[in-house]
Design an enzyme around this catalytic site. Structure first.
Site, PDB file in Angstrom:
ATOM      1  N   GLU A  91       0.884  -1.171   0.000  1.00  0.00           N
ATOM      2  CA  GLU A  91       0.000   0.000   0.000  1.00  0.00           C
ATOM      3  C   GLU A  91       0.918   1.216   0.000  1.00  0.00           C
ATOM      4  O   GLU A  91       1.444   1.600   1.045  1.00  0.00           O
ATOM      5  CB  GLU A  91      -0.899  -0.012   1.249  1.00  0.00           C
ATOM      6  N   CYS A 118      -2.278   9.475   2.444  1.00  0.00           N
ATOM      7  CA  CYS A 118      -1.819   8.876   1.184  1.00  0.00           C
ATOM      8  C   CYS A 118      -2.749   9.223   0.023  1.00  0.00           C
ATOM      9  O   CYS A 118      -2.303   9.312  -1.114  1.00  0.00           O
ATOM     10  CB  CYS A 118      -1.700   7.371   1.336  1.00  0.00           C
TER      11      CYS A 118
HETATM   12  P1  NAD Z   1       8.079   4.807   5.091  1.00  0.00           P
HETATM   13  O1  NAD Z   1       8.101   4.005   3.842  1.00  0.00           O
HETATM   14  O2  NAD Z   1       9.241   5.663   5.387  1.00  0.00           O
HETATM   15  O3  NAD Z   1       7.905   3.841   6.369  1.00  0.00           O
HETATM   16  C1  NAD Z   1       6.846   2.925   6.505  1.00  0.00           C
HETATM   17  C2  NAD Z   1       7.256   1.789   7.415  1.00  0.00           C
HETATM   18  O4  NAD Z   1       8.360   1.126   6.824  1.00  0.00           O
HETATM   19  C3  NAD Z   1       7.696   2.196   8.827  1.00  0.00           C
HETATM   20  O5  NAD Z   1       7.138   1.307   9.777  1.00  0.00           O
HETATM   21  C4  NAD Z   1       9.200   2.021   8.795  1.00  0.00           C
HETATM   22  O6  NAD Z   1       9.717   1.605  10.034  1.00  0.00           O
HETATM   23  C5  NAD Z   1       9.372   0.909   7.778  1.00  0.00           C
HETATM   24  N1  NAD Z   1      10.675   0.960   7.088  1.00  0.00           N
HETATM   25  C6  NAD Z   1      11.451   2.043   6.856  1.00  0.00           C
HETATM   26  N2  NAD Z   1      12.563   1.684   6.183  1.00  0.00           N
HETATM   27  C7  NAD Z   1      12.493   0.344   6.006  1.00  0.00           C
HETATM   28  C8  NAD Z   1      13.347  -0.612   5.388  1.00  0.00           C
HETATM   29  N3  NAD Z   1      14.499  -0.259   4.823  1.00  0.00           N
HETATM   30  N4  NAD Z   1      12.942  -1.904   5.362  1.00  0.00           N
HETATM   31  C9  NAD Z   1      11.771  -2.278   5.922  1.00  0.00           C
HETATM   32  N5  NAD Z   1      10.922  -1.408   6.514  1.00  0.00           N
HETATM   33  C10 NAD Z   1      11.282  -0.116   6.559  1.00  0.00           C
HETATM   34  O7  NAD Z   1       6.718   5.641   5.034  1.00  0.00           O
HETATM   35  P2  NAD Z   1       6.205   6.744   6.046  1.00  0.00           P
HETATM   36  O8  NAD Z   1       7.032   7.972   5.917  1.00  0.00           O
HETATM   37  O9  NAD Z   1       6.011   6.153   7.394  1.00  0.00           O
HETATM   38  O10 NAD Z   1       4.739   7.028   5.429  1.00  0.00           O
HETATM   39  C11 NAD Z   1       4.518   7.892   4.364  1.00  0.00           C
HETATM   40  C12 NAD Z   1       4.338   7.140   3.056  1.00  0.00           C
HETATM   41  O11 NAD Z   1       3.382   6.121   3.218  1.00  0.00           O
HETATM   42  C13 NAD Z   1       3.799   8.041   1.952  1.00  0.00           C
HETATM   43  O12 NAD Z   1       4.464   7.744   0.747  1.00  0.00           O
HETATM   44  C14 NAD Z   1       2.332   7.642   1.851  1.00  0.00           C
HETATM   45  O13 NAD Z   1       1.734   7.884   0.611  1.00  0.00           O
HETATM   46  C15 NAD Z   1       2.405   6.198   2.163  1.00  0.00           C
HETATM   47  N6  NAD Z   1       1.124   5.719   2.676  1.00  0.00           N
HETATM   48  C16 NAD Z   1       0.386   4.881   1.896  1.00  0.00           C
HETATM   49  C17 NAD Z   1      -0.851   4.454   2.343  1.00  0.00           C
HETATM   50  C18 NAD Z   1      -1.699   3.518   1.533  1.00  0.00           C
HETATM   51  O14 NAD Z   1      -2.645   2.955   2.095  1.00  0.00           O
HETATM   52  N7  NAD Z   1      -1.444   3.325   0.254  1.00  0.00           N
HETATM   53  C19 NAD Z   1      -1.337   4.881   3.575  1.00  0.00           C
HETATM   54  C20 NAD Z   1      -0.558   5.746   4.335  1.00  0.00           C
HETATM   55  C21 NAD Z   1       0.677   6.153   3.881  1.00  0.00           C
END
Ligand code: NAD
Length: 502
Positions: free
Chosen positions: A242, A276
């Site tokens: 997602e 998002c």
């Molecule tokens: P992010 O990708 O930085 O982090 C998300 C999760 O991934 C966190 O729990 C983090 O600990 C983990 N993570 C970070 N680096 C990682 C790695 N190298 N390996 C494995 N896991 C890792 O995202 P964010 O800043 O927390 O959220 C914002 C983003 O999420 C935006 O791009 C937004 O559009 C997206 N988002 C999408 C949805 C959806 O339903 N499609 C919903 C909410 C947010």
């Protein structure tokens, strides 16, 4: 330990660094071992009860419901603390109520979804019955971002539990208070082989996503989504991604511009644009750009007459995110964009994490505001000349998570539906498609893959197992080798006659 006597400063500092990273490796190894142990415990528990009854699933969903009701106020408070200012009404409306709604919807439909579905059998299987059985997968991993730290952990959990699974949830390091509270809440209402919460930073997340889950749901950025999919590939763990992206809104010339601005302002204001599916940029007919900006400013001001001390207006989650947004804004200004800042009471924002909404016009395609996902209170307005131009503009870019179209004309709306791709669409509205439990939620291409919510969630977290059951009649015994026997010849002749025409 080595003696440090006689070592120069450079050697001493590199030694210190090496020791620090060794300590880190030990810690990460410990985390990895602990995570693996937790998963093994859950997988063992699953194998002892691989087919939870509907009542057992409902019991788990009821416990989740009870947990949310019990912790409601503290959850609202924890999110407020993590954001340093998020309206309780928003947490209630966008995080807690949708999970409760999802629980109710899943409970209501569970009997129907769990029932094996009858399928048609070909002539070859005369006398046999075919059915698809929906079997729990086992243990589901759920990775959560910070922007809706409750909903995006618990909503996939609802689907996972309804489908009879157990789950491990990795919360976001940027919403630590919520993460801690979720850990407390879920460990109070679930055993440690049913639902486990894992808190920690990127190192923990990295180890978490390397675990051989039976399915992994990752919600986060497209960039990290790629890394996660690589990690899951090593275990052939199926993923639901997602992700994010730039969700456009297109306003047709015939649609009242004030009404469009009003509807967009409601959605864009939620969580200060850190959603998002928040409208990322707005496409309006060239002659209506100024009218849209004026109407948007008016509508936004009505929702948020002040900002700095207004508890209804959410802060930016971290200073890093705020600085990213300010850099993006600066980049637009330096490259010739026009910025209207919506700051009705002329407050100052230096050093705070509240950031006013900025409407940005005269944007060019290479500005960061048009190349990167915004995820905050910036709103570029892009003029277009014809509807086909607007469609081409959207189609020239990555397939977005959502697309919004404003037009009363159903025929033109149909054209948009057919000629563009996106995870979901709202017509004359923004964002609310995510709240309909009876529809799948998920992106397409760079905005994600797979779906959850409602029946699609149940299917996503189940193995659809094809089962053929044969009765007393065994047709194979009649037509089997040696080929060319009379029954076989008759059977083939009949079949070929059936397929003479397409
Ligand atoms: P992010 O990708 O930085 O982090 C998300 C999760 O991934 C966190 O729990 C983090 O600990 C983990 N993570 C970070 N680096 C990682 C790695 N190298 N390996 C494995 N896991 C890792 O995202 P964010 O800043 O927390 O959220 C914002 C983003 O999420 C935006 O791009 C937004 O559009 C997206 N988002 C999408 C949805 C959806 O339903 N499609 C919903 C909410 C947010």
């Amino acid at each position: 330990m080595l003696s440090r006597k006689g070592l120069d400063n450079a050697t001493l500092s590199s030694l210190k660094e090496a020791e620090m990273s060794a300590a880190n490796v030990v810690e990460i190894n410990n985390t990895a071992n602990e995570l693996r142990a937790a998963l093994s415990r859950m997988q063992r528990a699953y194998s002892l009860t691989p087919a939870p009854t509907r009542q057992q699933r409902i019991d788990r969903l009821d416990r989740l419901h009870a947990a949310i009701i019990e912790y409601k106020d503290r959850l609202i408070d924890a999110v407020d603390q993590d954001f340093d200012g998020r309206a309780g009404a928003e947490t209630l409306m966008i995080e807690l109520l949708p999970v409760l709604e999802g629980i109710r919807y899943n409970k209501k439909n569970l009997a129907k979804w769990m029932r094996p579905s009858k399928r048609h059998t070909p002539l070859m299987l005369l006398g046999a019955k075919a059915k698809v059985h929906y079997q729990p997968l086992g243990v589901i991993g759920i990775v959560v971002p910070w922007n809706f730290p409750i909903f995006l952990g618990l909503s996939p959990l609802v689907g996972a539990l309804a489908a009879g699974n157990r789950a491990m949830i990795k919360t976001s390091e940027f919403a630590p208070k919520t993460g801690e509270l979720l850990a407390e809440m879920l460990s109070k209402h679930f055993s440690d082989d049913e639902v486990v919460v894992v808190n920690g930073g990127v190192e923990v997340a990295t180890e978490f996503t390397k675990l051989p889950f039976d399915h992994l749901v990752f919600t986060g950025s497209t960039q990290v989504g790629r890394i996660v999919m690589h990690a899951a590939a090593d275990n052939l763990t199926p993923v639901t991604l997602e992700l994010g992206g730039k969700s456009p809104a297109i306003v047709h010339d015939s649609f009242p511009i004030d009404e469009a601005a009003k509807r967009i302002a409601f959605g864009k204001g939620l969580n200060a644009g850190q959603v998002c599916v928040s409208p990322d940029y707005i496409m309006v007919p060239r002659a209506k750009v100024d009218a849209f900006v004026a109407a948007f400013v008016k509508a936004f001001t009505r929702h948020y007459p002040s900002l700095q001390t207004n508890p209804d207006y959410t802060s930016i989650i971290t200073e890093r995110q705020r600085d990213r947004l300010l850099d993006t804004l600066r980049d637009a200004e330096q490259n010739g964009a026009t910025v209207v800042t919506i700051n009705p009471t002329k407050e100052t924002f230096d050093g705070t994490r509240k950031l006013p909404m900025h409407v940005i016009t005269n944007v060019s395609e290479d500005m960061r505001v048009m190349t990167e996902e915004i995820f905050g209170p910036l709103l570029p307005v892009v003029p277009y000349d014809t509807l086909d131009d607007a469609i081409a503009f959207v189609n020239d870019r990555d397939r977005p998570l959502a697309l919004y179209y404003f037009d009363w004309d159903k025929g033109r709306a149909e054209k948009i539906l057919q000629e563009t791709h996106s995870g979901g669409v709202c017509i004359n509205e923004v964002m609310t498609h995510t709240m309909v439990d009876d529809m799948p939620f998920g992106g397409v291409g760079p905005s994600g893959m797979g779906h959850y919510h409602g029946k699609e969630g149940f299917l996503n977290f189940s193995k659809a197992k094809a089962v053929v059951r044969k009765g007393w009649f065994d047709g194979n015994a009649l037509i089997g080798a040696p080929w060319g026997n009379r029954a076989f010849n008759l059977f083939i002749k009949f079949q070929l006659r059936r397929f003479r025409k397409a």
